[in-house]
Write a protein that holds these residues in place. Structure first.
Motif, PDB file in Angstrom:
ATOM      1  N   MET A 129     -17.433   7.628   7.945  1.00 53.77           N
ATOM      2  CA  MET A 129     -16.181   8.365   7.655  1.00 53.77           C
ATOM      3  C   MET A 129     -15.502   8.469   7.218  1.00 53.77           C
ATOM      4  N   LYS A 130     -15.316   7.193   6.550  1.00 54.11           N
ATOM      5  CA  LYS A 130     -13.894   6.625   6.048  1.00 54.11           C
ATOM      6  C   LYS A 130     -14.159   7.770   4.677  1.00 54.11           C
ATOM      7  N   ALA A 131     -15.817   7.443   4.131  1.00 53.14           N
ATOM      8  CA  ALA A 131     -15.869   8.216   2.528  1.00 53.14           C
ATOM      9  C   ALA A 131     -15.706  10.024   2.813  1.00 53.14           C
ATOM     10  N   ALA A 132     -16.787  10.439   4.421  1.00 54.59           N
ATOM     11  CA  ALA A 132     -15.789  11.949   4.513  1.00 54.59           C
ATOM     12  C   ALA A 132     -14.785  12.052   4.002  1.00 54.59           C
ATOM     13  N   PHE A 133     -13.822  12.244   4.960  1.00 51.00           N
ATOM     14  CA  PHE A 133     -12.811  11.565   5.107  1.00 51.00           C
ATOM     15  C   PHE A 133     -11.714  11.713   3.806  1.00 51.00           C
ATOM     16  N   GLU A 134     -11.925  10.884   2.636  1.00 49.90           N
ATOM     17  CA  GLU A 134     -11.933  10.592   1.789  1.00 49.90           C
ATOM     18  C   GLU A 134     -12.138  11.970   0.807  1.00 49.90           C
ATOM     19  N   ALA A 135     -13.395  12.040   1.267  1.00 50.26           N
ATOM     20  CA  ALA A 135     -13.353  13.044   0.375  1.00 50.26           C
ATOM     21  C   ALA A 135     -13.567  14.896   0.513  1.00 50.26           C
ATOM     22  N   ARG A 136     -13.089  14.865   1.947  1.00 52.78           N
ATOM     23  CA  ARG A 136     -11.931  15.801   2.033  1.00 52.78           C
ATOM     24  C   ARG A 136     -10.226  15.907   2.129  1.00 52.78           C
ATOM     25  N   ALA A 137      -9.442  14.490   1.279  1.00 50.85           N
ATOM     26  CA  ALA A 137      -8.708  14.989   1.247  1.00 50.85           C
ATOM     27  C   ALA A 137      -8.248  14.562  -0.252  1.00 50.85           C
ATOM     28  N   ALA A 138      -9.409  14.508  -0.906  1.00 49.74           N
ATOM     29  CA  ALA A 138      -9.571  14.478  -2.609  1.00 49.74           C
ATOM     30  C   ALA A 138      -9.289  15.570  -2.950  1.00 49.74           C
ATOM     31  N   PRO A 139      -7.901  15.872  -4.133  1.00 50.19           N
ATOM     32  CA  PRO A 139      -7.164  16.788  -4.867  1.00 50.19           C
ATOM     33  C   PRO A 139      -8.114  17.766  -4.812  1.00 50.19           C
ATOM     34  N   GLY A 140     -10.142  17.779  -5.505  1.00 51.52           N
ATOM     35  CA  GLY A 140     -10.787  18.874  -5.551  1.00 51.52           C
ATOM     36  C   GLY A 140     -10.568  19.301  -3.829  1.00 51.52           C
ATOM     37  N   ALA A 141     -10.889  19.126  -3.006  1.00 50.26           N
ATOM     38  CA  ALA A 141     -11.387  19.904  -1.481  1.00 50.26           C
ATOM     39  C   ALA A 141     -10.364  20.643  -1.366  1.00 50.26           C
TER      40      ALA A 141
ATOM     41  N   TYR B 225       0.931  -1.316   0.194  1.00 48.96           N
ATOM     42  CA  TYR B 225       0.140  -0.202  -0.414  1.00 48.96           C
ATOM     43  C   TYR B 225       1.200   1.186  -0.387  1.00 48.96           C
ATOM     44  N   ILE B 226       1.910   1.138   0.891  1.00 52.14           N
ATOM     45  CA  ILE B 226       3.010   2.391   0.288  1.00 52.14           C
ATOM     46  C   ILE B 226       4.682   1.551  -0.037  1.00 52.14           C
ATOM     47  N   ASP B 227       5.143   1.737  -0.612  1.00 45.10           N
ATOM     48  CA  ASP B 227       6.036   1.321  -1.448  1.00 45.10           C
ATOM     49  C   ASP B 227       7.325   1.798  -0.427  1.00 45.10           C
ATOM     50  N   ALA B 228       8.495   0.657  -0.204  1.00 46.58           N
ATOM     51  CA  ALA B 228       9.477   1.739   0.466  1.00 46.58           C
ATOM     52  C   ALA B 228      10.248   2.182  -0.176  1.00 46.58           C
TER      53      ALA B 228
ATOM     54  N   ARG C 273      -2.999   9.255  -8.499  1.00 48.81           N
ATOM     55  CA  ARG C 273      -3.902   9.105  -8.347  1.00 48.81           C
ATOM     56  C   ARG C 273      -3.982   8.959  -6.827  1.00 48.81           C
ATOM     57  N   ARG C 274      -4.520  10.753  -6.329  1.00 46.75           N
ATOM     58  CA  ARG C 274      -4.349  10.487  -5.053  1.00 46.75           C
ATOM     59  C   ARG C 274      -5.446  10.171  -4.231  1.00 46.75           C
ATOM     60  N   PRO C 275      -6.840   9.654  -5.251  1.00 46.54           N
ATOM     61  CA  PRO C 275      -7.556   8.932  -4.586  1.00 46.54           C
ATOM     62  C   PRO C 275      -7.118   7.521  -4.073  1.00 46.54           C
ATOM     63  N   GLU C 276      -6.187   6.877  -5.163  1.00 44.21           N
ATOM     64  CA  GLU C 276      -6.603   5.440  -4.877  1.00 44.21           C
ATOM     65  C   GLU C 276      -5.282   5.500  -3.707  1.00 44.21           C
ATOM     66  N   TYR C 277      -4.523   6.030  -3.424  1.00 44.63           N
ATOM     67  CA  TYR C 277      -3.454   5.971  -2.171  1.00 44.63           C
ATOM     68  C   TYR C 277      -4.610   6.335  -0.609  1.00 44.63           C
ATOM     69  N   ILE C 278      -5.394   7.792  -0.800  1.00 48.01           N
ATOM     70  CA  ILE C 278      -6.142   7.526   0.467  1.00 48.01           C
ATOM     71  C   ILE C 278      -7.319   6.275   0.322  1.00 48.01           C
ATOM     72  N   SER C 279      -7.192   5.964  -0.458  1.00 43.60           N
ATOM     73  CA  SER C 279      -8.409   4.903  -0.049  1.00 43.60           C
ATOM     74  C   SER C 279      -7.143   3.065   0.850  1.00 43.60           C
ATOM     75  N   ASN C 280      -5.996   2.923  -0.088  1.00 41.13           N
ATOM     76  CA  ASN C 280      -5.645   2.540   0.171  1.00 41.13           C
ATOM     77  C   ASN C 280      -4.839   2.046   2.201  1.00 41.13           C
ATOM     78  N   TRP C 281      -4.631   3.875   1.950  1.00 43.90           N
ATOM     79  CA  TRP C 281      -4.115   3.811   3.645  1.00 43.90           C
ATOM     80  C   TRP C 281      -4.394   3.506   4.580  1.00 43.90           C
TER      81      TRP C 281
ATOM     82  N   TYR D  67       3.219   9.836  -1.453  1.00 50.34           N
ATOM     83  CA  TYR D  67       2.184   8.432  -2.885  1.00 50.34           C
ATOM     84  C   TYR D  67       3.183   9.044  -3.809  1.00 50.34           C
ATOM     85  N   TYR D  68       4.200   9.781  -4.321  1.00 48.32           N
ATOM     86  CA  TYR D  68       4.097   9.346  -6.086  1.00 48.32           C
ATOM     87  C   TYR D  68       4.811   8.947  -6.517  1.00 48.32           C
TER      88      TYR D  68
END
Length: 268
Positions: free
Chosen positions: A163-175, A70-73, A232-240, A225-226
């Motif tokens: 909570m997770k859905a709200a968190f992911e929405a707040r962390a999205a690039p548009g927010a 989920y997060i690479d070395a 793909r920030r949303p993918e990073y957030i959901s995998n976190w 995450y780059y």
């Protein structure tokens, strides 16, 4: 510290007086002067502000590769050894020659202290907090929120999934445009979801409507995450979520609820 310095000076002065009685008048005068000068220097050194390097990058509690896939070395190594280390070097430079203050205490008035403390002091606290709330996927999977934390999440958000859905929405690039962090915080009115730019955090007076105490936080700077996720920030957030240690988050919640203070971090 001042009392300690005065006590040591008195001891050294007394030692000089006693020692001088055993010497002849010529050598006794010179020796007494030497001892008094050395005593004053020692007392000054003890009473002086802390030296540089008051803060340090804490070692990870797991290997760099432990959060795979989920997060690479490579990301973890660069993030920890380079980015976090830079914040630490800069906050040590910014506070050199000043009284040593725990990094948690430094957060409250960071905005007033100026950009060097705000950005680098915040960067150190945020990252030290971040490392310790994560665990290898197998361990994270077994972790669970405490009954008290689960009840607080349900009250504030409806459910863990909401909570997770709200968190992911707040962390999205548009927010949260650009770089920053997203937090779940204890406030005077229960748990709240907060987004902050750059290295700000809700412990800093003036960042939000009130000072709040983070129990969970996610770094959404690209350096987090780059290498693996590119844009793909949303993918990073959901995998976190797969590496969140809910046992630690529950400990954070219990601490801030009892102490009404921020969570202490290592390296401070």
């Amino acid at each position: 510290m001042a009392k300690l310095s005065l006590a040591l000076s008195a001891i050294l002065v007394g030692s000089a007086s006693g020692f001088s009685m055993t010497m002849n008048s010529q050598t006794g005068s010179n020796s007494r002067r030497d001892i008094l000068q050395k005593g004053a220097a020692l007392a000054t050194a003890i009473g002086a502000p802390a030296a540089a390097n008051a803060y340090a990058v804490p070692d990870l509690a797991y290997p760099f590769e432990a959060l795979e896939p989920y997060i690479d070395a490579p990301t973890m190594k660069i993030h920890h050894d380079k980015h976090h280390a830079t914040y630490v070097a800069n906050i040590n430079k910014a506070t050199e020659g000043k009284d040593e203050v725990d990094i948690l205490e430094l957060q409250l008035n960071a905005l007033e202290a100026g950009p060097a403390v705000r950005n680098n002091g915040g960067g150190h606290y945020n990252h030290a907090f971040f490392w310790d709330e994560m665990a290898p996927p197998d361990e994270a999977k077994k972790s669970k929120p405490s009954a008290e934390l689960e009840a607080a999440i349900d009250k504030a958000f409806g459910s863990m999934d909401e909570m997770k859905a709200a968190f992911e929405a707040r962390a999205a690039p548009g927010a949260l445009f650009g770089s920053g962090w997203v937090w779940i915080c204890a406030s005077s009115d229960g748990l709240k979801l907060v987004g902050t730019p750059n290295q700000d955090n809700p412990l800093m007076k003036g960042v939000a409507d009130e000072v709040m105490f983070p129990i969970l936080g996610l770094d959404v700077w690209e350096h987090a995450y780059y290498l693996k996720y590119q844009n793909r920030r949303p993918e990073y957030i959901s995998n976190w979520w797969n590496v969140v240690n809910w046992n630690k988050v529950s400990e954070n919640f219990a601490y801030v609820t009892e102490k009404k203070a921020g969570v202490p971090v290592r390296g401070s």
